[in-house]
Scaffold this motif. Sequence first.
Motif, PDB file in Angstrom:
ATOM      1  N   ILE A   5       0.862  -1.185   0.000  1.00 19.02           N
ATOM      2  CA  ILE A   5       0.000   0.000   0.000  1.00 19.02           C
ATOM      3  C   ILE A   5       0.898   1.234   0.000  1.00 19.02           C
ATOM      4  N   PRO A   6       0.728   2.143  -0.977  1.00 21.49           N
ATOM      5  CA  PRO A   6       1.594   3.335  -0.991  1.00 21.49           C
ATOM      6  C   PRO A   6       1.293   4.268   0.192  1.00 21.49           C
ATOM      7  N   VAL A   7       2.361   4.832   0.755  1.00 23.64           N
ATOM      8  CA  VAL A   7       2.233   5.722   1.913  1.00 23.64           C
ATOM      9  C   VAL A   7       3.100   6.946   1.664  1.00 23.64           C
ATOM     10  N   ASP A   8       2.526   8.126   1.857  1.00 19.91           N
ATOM     11  CA  ASP A   8       3.271   9.384   1.740  1.00 19.91           C
ATOM     12  C   ASP A   8       3.863   9.702   3.113  1.00 19.91           C
ATOM     13  N   LEU A   9       5.166   9.516   3.260  1.00 16.57           N
ATOM     14  CA  LEU A   9       5.799   9.735   4.565  1.00 16.57           C
ATOM     15  C   LEU A   9       5.927  11.208   4.924  1.00 16.57           C
ATOM     16  N   ALA A  10       5.764  12.098   3.958  1.00 20.41           N
ATOM     17  CA  ALA A  10       5.771  13.529   4.259  1.00 20.41           C
ATOM     18  C   ALA A  10       4.449  13.954   4.889  1.00 20.41           C
ATOM     19  N   ALA A  11       3.405  13.164   4.660  1.00 22.18           N
ATOM     20  CA  ALA A  11       2.084  13.419   5.242  1.00 22.18           C
ATOM     21  C   ALA A  11       1.428  12.077   5.543  1.00 22.18           C
ATOM     22  N   PRO A  12       1.987  11.317   6.501  1.00 16.76           N
ATOM     23  CA  PRO A  12       1.447   9.981   6.769  1.00 16.76           C
ATOM     24  C   PRO A  12       0.073  10.052   7.425  1.00 16.76           C
ATOM     25  N   PRO A  13      -0.715   8.977   7.258  1.00 16.82           N
ATOM     26  CA  PRO A  13      -1.993   8.937   7.975  1.00 16.82           C
ATOM     27  C   PRO A  13      -1.727   8.913   9.472  1.00 16.82           C
ATOM     28  N   ARG A  14      -2.679   9.352  10.236  1.00 17.54           N
ATOM     29  CA  ARG A  14      -2.513   9.343  11.687  1.00 17.54           C
ATOM     30  C   ARG A  14      -2.615   7.911  12.209  1.00 17.54           C
ATOM     31  N   ARG A  15      -1.725   7.550  13.106  1.00 14.96           N
ATOM     32  CA  ARG A  15      -1.751   6.232  13.731  1.00 14.96           C
ATOM     33  C   ARG A  15      -2.933   6.186  14.693  1.00 14.96           C
ATOM     34  N   PRO A  16      -3.786   5.160  14.584  1.00 11.43           N
ATOM     35  CA  PRO A  16      -4.963   5.082  15.451  1.00 11.43           C
ATOM     36  C   PRO A  16      -4.596   4.865  16.922  1.00 11.43           C
ATOM     37  N   GLY A  17      -5.374   5.478  17.778  1.00 12.38           N
ATOM     38  CA  GLY A  17      -5.222   5.260  19.209  1.00 12.38           C
ATOM     39  C   GLY A  17      -4.108   6.073  19.831  1.00 12.38           C
ATOM     40  N   PRO A  18      -3.906   5.870  21.127  1.00 15.09           N
ATOM     41  CA  PRO A  18      -2.845   6.592  21.836  1.00 15.09           C
ATOM     42  C   PRO A  18      -1.475   6.029  21.483  1.00 15.09           C
ATOM     43  N   ARG A  19      -0.466   6.822  21.744  1.00 19.60           N
ATOM     44  CA  ARG A  19       0.916   6.344  21.564  1.00 19.60           C
ATOM     45  C   ARG A  19       1.165   5.193  22.536  1.00 19.60           C
ATOM     46  N   PRO A  20       2.033   4.271  22.163  1.00 18.20           N
ATOM     47  CA  PRO A  20       2.417   3.233  23.124  1.00 18.20           C
ATOM     48  C   PRO A  20       3.198   3.843  24.284  1.00 18.20           C
ATOM     49  N   THR A  21       3.237   3.130  25.372  1.00 19.73           N
ATOM     50  CA  THR A  21       4.076   3.517  26.495  1.00 19.73           C
ATOM     51  C   THR A  21       5.508   3.089  26.183  1.00 19.73           C
ATOM     52  N   THR A  22       6.449   3.977  26.424  1.00 16.01           N
ATOM     53  CA  THR A  22       7.858   3.639  26.204  1.00 16.01           C
ATOM     54  C   THR A  22       8.651   3.993  27.457  1.00 16.01           C
ATOM     55  N   ALA A 148       6.981   1.257   4.482  1.00 13.58           N
ATOM     56  CA  ALA A 148       7.341   2.490   3.763  1.00 13.58           C
ATOM     57  C   ALA A 148       8.493   3.198   4.467  1.00 13.58           C
ATOM     58  N   VAL A 149       8.437   3.258   5.790  1.00 15.79           N
ATOM     59  CA  VAL A 149       9.522   3.874   6.568  1.00 15.79           C
ATOM     60  C   VAL A 149      10.794   3.050   6.430  1.00 15.79           C
ATOM     61  N   LEU A 150      10.665   1.760   6.527  1.00 11.47           N
ATOM     62  CA  LEU A 150      11.818   0.878   6.378  1.00 11.47           C
ATOM     63  C   LEU A 150      12.456   1.043   4.994  1.00 11.47           C
ATOM     64  N   HIS A 151      11.627   1.146   3.975  1.00 15.02           N
ATOM     65  CA  HIS A 151      12.125   1.340   2.613  1.00 15.02           C
ATOM     66  C   HIS A 151      12.890   2.658   2.491  1.00 15.02           C
ATOM     67  N   ALA A 152      12.357   3.722   3.060  1.00 17.65           N
ATOM     68  CA  ALA A 152      13.025   5.029   3.010  1.00 17.65           C
ATOM     69  C   ALA A 152      14.363   4.977   3.745  1.00 17.65           C
ATOM     70  N   SER A 153      14.401   4.280   4.871  1.00 14.90           N
ATOM     71  CA  SER A 153      15.640   4.140   5.636  1.00 14.90           C
ATOM     72  C   SER A 153      16.667   3.351   4.825  1.00 14.90           C
ATOM     73  N   TRP A 154      16.249   2.261   4.226  1.00 15.68           N
ATOM     74  CA  TRP A 154      17.126   1.435   3.396  1.00 15.68           C
ATOM     75  C   TRP A 154      17.677   2.236   2.213  1.00 15.68           C
ATOM     76  N   GLN A 155      16.808   2.999   1.562  1.00 11.47           N
ATOM     77  CA  GLN A 155      17.268   3.810   0.427  1.00 11.47           C
ATOM     78  C   GLN A 155      18.345   4.807   0.865  1.00 11.47           C
ATOM     79  N   ARG A 156      18.108   5.466   1.984  1.00 16.22           N
ATOM     80  CA  ARG A 156      19.077   6.456   2.480  1.00 16.22           C
ATOM     81  C   ARG A 156      20.411   5.797   2.827  1.00 16.22           C
TER      82      ARG A 156
END
Length: 161
Positions: A5-22, A148-156
């Motif tokens: 599924i194509p994803v625009d990393l400059a304007a990604p969709p919002r991740r559903p729900g609250p952020r995880p606890t870290t 998509a993020v992994l692909h961008a990281s790999w390309q860089r």
Amino acid sequence: MSVSIPVDLAAPPRRPGPRPTTTNREIPHDQLDQFSPPEIRDALVAYARSLPGVFTGPSQVSEPASLALRLHRPTGPWEAFLHPSRDEFGHIHRTGFLHLTVPAEFVAPLREANWAEPHPITLRPEWPDTIVMFYAPRDEAELAVATAVLHASWQRAGGTN
């Protein structure tokens, strides 16, 4: 399982729900909840291993149980790697979250859309500010953003971005 599924990393969709606890600390910088189901993590690992020039193994910079994503021919800039490694651009933890470098222009959009947080070590001047924790994908839609993020990281890291 589909991850195309194509994803625009400059304007990604919002991740559903609250952020995880870290842990929100340098070491260990762990995600404490909202983990990947095994089949989603397996698909993420399979995608990473399918990228040309990538090899995997124990991380050089994290716990050995995390799966390092390394390049046979790293040609990207300094900020494309997890230091002190010269070829590890990311790693996948057992629960599905990733530590990886992302192109600088995507760090803020990913943070603002609740997909990632900067690694606390980036506050040190000797570390690049491109290192993030990308939260564990929980379903196929989130897996699409993760790949998509992994692909961008790999390309860089490979010098093609």
